[in-house]
Design an enzyme around this catalytic site. Structure first.
Site, short mmCIF file in Angstrom:
data_model
loop_
_atom_site.label_atom_id
_atom_site.label_comp_id
_atom_site.label_asym_id
_atom_site.label_seq_id
_atom_site.Cartn_x
_atom_site.Cartn_y
_atom_site.Cartn_z
CD GLU A 252 -36.74 -28.73 8.26
OE1 GLU A 252 -37.66 -27.98 8.65
OE2 GLU A 252 -35.70 -28.98 8.93
CG PHE B 188 -40.00 -14.92 10.96
CD1 PHE B 188 -38.98 -15.04 11.88
CD2 PHE B 188 -40.93 -15.94 10.89
CE1 PHE B 188 -38.88 -16.14 12.72
CE2 PHE B 188 -40.86 -17.06 11.71
CZ PHE B 188 -39.82 -17.15 12.64
CD GLN B 189 -39.24 -19.68 9.90
OE1 GLN B 189 -40.28 -19.96 9.29
NE2 GLN B 189 -38.81 -20.44 10.89
CE LYS C 30 -48.77 -18.50 5.34
NZ LYS C 30 -48.42 -18.24 6.76
CG MET D 191 -11.95 -42.41 5.76
SD MET D 191 -11.09 -43.94 5.27
CE MET D 191 -12.39 -44.80 4.40
#
Length: 613
Positions: free
Chosen positions: A83, A145-146, A195, A510
């Protein structure tokens, strides 16, 4: 005559209040509108808003929308491998084209994986729409969940975050989100849709009403302030045009060129503004900041007037703010009023769209110059001396390996100003800003404010989707490349033939440079073992082959140009060139962190002369 009671019994609706004209109009619109699922409304809204390309990865909470997206014929979906890649690809798409970038993810970790890109877009004013799925509204707050409160998480790093639980709200929210992301100071907007809101149906009313109380970006500047600014510029002896990324985002490069050429004052561009003003112009002193050119850095320090155009006095430009441009008055032009006065007081604050303001300022300066007869000749004598004494350059490495600056310079010379260059973060980013010549805006893409490693490959991918006819380079470090190189699979499968130049110094360059300079050479955990005399873990050429890309390794000067040429001629797949360069090369000039710009170092233990008067 019938009794009143009979009337009441026969007409129960008489007790209901009459609809207002506005409510009646809405009811009539709803009755005529097609009924769509929330997912269908998201897709239809994107189509109506002109979106043609999106980047994303499906999951449980966004699955209803992905089911709808499967039948889309007006929108191309690019399936990424992470993502974060979707977010950076959307940024690259927006930065290369000036259009809105769109990234899609599911709830929980899918959404949080977008956070880095959202923060990056927020810092660099990139118009980005992030669409995320959320758990069922009935499960919110239960640690389902999630489940992650992504609208809350992103509130500090977006222009606005929406949470949608009603499908009827989707058209209005989508239109408002795009409006907010693309107007005023551009930036990211998040739309989080539960959802059940995706699954339920509602009338799709378009165009929707957008009601954003308090959101009224000012684009037209105050005429009196513009006049005062013009008079100050005409009266100044040592003016500098301090050009920031806002000029690029506003599409104001033509107005800047007209104004700068009329005034004849020196132009200094920030890291984010490379290409806003052509490098070929004799007025261009180069890049400002921690690794800016000495003439640019000292021009600020010796100036008596800064004309700040779409810049925000970033700490990488100012160094120690109290010691920055100590003799200069400030005219600050920005569309975001919150930036004016945040770091440096402005004698003349001008809130407005820099594209419009520059047009107004040109007319006002033309009139003021007739009365003032500005003369910057002595100022230019000083600046030309600095340019002669401190040209931008580099030393050849003593270890016999390739000079990274020379490699990057060659890429720029062979590819030209019409190409797009997306850099990662670190030494290679600074060298790409310094040694490639930029003649147009939107040719230089990088993570400026957030400094996000892993930006380059997905951003180049997004840029190539937006500008398929342009040559697109991802100039990356061996550290950055390993953070998002999985998007090479996306490029191969979707026929997005970007070119990747890995400036492989086998270290976090760097960080290593700072350790060399400020930590007595204690190189703590910066060796990456990706090249030189190591076992090459990983072997980037083999990795490229595994992803279906053309892999090339370059160790000598003689191999550089043929490799670049082969990459430019290969357009049936991505190309990865592993340039093995010296790990001892450093980025110069440099202003050490926490000190004033007057302490700029041209090279190690070599500070240029600063005229304090």
């Amino acid at each position: 005559m019938r009794p009143m009671d009979d009337v009441m019994l026969d007409s129960p609706e008489a007790d209901e209040p009459a609809l207002s004209p506005e409510e009646l109009r809405k009811a009539q619109l709803a009755a005529k509108a097609p009924v769509l699922t929330g997912s269908g409304a998201i897709l239809k809204s994107l189509e109506m808003l002109g979106v043609t390309d999106v980047f994303g990865l499906p999951g449980g909470a966004i699955m209803p929308f992905y089911d709808e997206l499967m039948s889309a014929d007006k929108i191309r979906h690019i399936l990424v491998r992470h993502e974060q890649g979707a977010g950076h690809a959307a940024e690259g798409y927006a930065s290369a084209s000036g259009k809105l970038g769109v990234a899609i993810a599911t709830s929980g970790p899918g959404a949080t994986n977008l956070v880095t890109a959202i923060a990056d877009a927020h810092m660099d004013s990139v118009p980005l729409l992030a669409i995320t799925g959320q758990v069922f509204s009935t499960s919110m707050g239960t640690d389902a969940f999630q489940e992650v409160d992504i609208s809350g998480v992103t509130m500090p790093i977006t222009k606005h975050s929406f949470l949608v639980t009603d499908p009827a709200e989707i058209p209005g929210v989508m239109a408002a989100a795009v409006h907010i992301a693309t107007t005023g100071r551009p930036g990211p907007v998040l739309v989080d849709v539960t959802k059940d809101a995706q699954q339920k149906s509602a009338p799709f009313i378009w165009p929707p009403e957008i009601d954003l109380p308090g959101y009224h970006p000012v684009t037209k500047a105050n005429a009196k302030q513009v006049q005062v600014a013009a008079e100050m510029i005409a009266a100044a002896k040592k003016p500098v045009l301090y050009v920031g990324g806002g000029v690029v985002r506003a599409g104001a490069h033509k107005e800047l060129a007209a104004f700068a050429n009329k005034v004849g004052a020196p132009v200094v561009t920030t890291l984010m503004a490379r290409g806003a003003f052509p490098d070929s112009s004799p007025l261009n002193l180069g890049m400002s900041g921690m690794h800016g050119t000495v003439p640019a850095v000292l021009a600020f320090q010796e100036s008596d007037l800064l004309v700040v155009l779409g810049a925000r006095f970033d700490d990488r430009v100012t160094g120690k703010p109290s010691e920055f441009a100590p003799h200069a008055a400030v005219i600050h032009i920005d569309i975001d009023p919150a930036e004016i006065g945040k770091i440096r007081h402005a004698e003349v604050p001008i809130v407005g769209d820099v594209k419009d303001v520059l047009g107004d300022l040109l007319g006002s300066f033309t009139k003021a110059a007739k009365a003032q007869s500005p003369d910057y000749s002595a100022w230019w004598d000083r600046l030309h001396l600095l340019q002669k004494q401190y040209p931008l350059g580099f030393d050849e490495p003593e270890d016999g390996l390739l000079s990274p600056q020379w490699v990057i310079q060659k890429i720029g010379e062979m590819s030209g100003p019409e190409a797009v260059y997306a850099a990662g973060v670190g030494q290679h980013q600074m060298w790409s800003a310094q040694f490639i010549k930029y003649e147009r805006p939107n040719a230089w893409l990088n993570s400026g404010g957030a400094g996000t490693m892993g930006y380059s490959v997905p951003a180049a991918m997004g840029a190539k989707v937006a500008q398929p006819d342009r040559l697109v380079w991802a100039i990356d470090g061996d550290g950055c490349f390993q953070m998002t190189n999985q998007e090479l699979a996306t490029c191969t499968i979707n026929n997005i033939p970007i070119k990747v130049a890995i400036i492989n110094n086998s270290s976090l360059g760097m960080v290593r440079q700072w350790q060399s300079l400020f930590y007595d050479g204690r190189h703590s955990f910066t060796d990456l073992d990706t090249g030189h005399d190591t076992a090459m873990v990983p072997d980037f050429v083999k990795l490229a082959d595994a992803y279906g890309a053309l892999g090339i390794r370059v160790r000598t000067k003689e191999e550089v140009e043929p490799a670049i040429k082969l990459a430019m001629e290969t357009n049936d797949r991505p190309v990865v060139i592993d340039f093995i360069v010296s790990k001892d090369s450093m980025v110069w000039p440099m202003v050490p962190q926490g000190v004033g710009n007057s302490q700029v170092q041209y090279a190690r233990d070599h500070a240029p002369e600063w005229d304090e008067e």
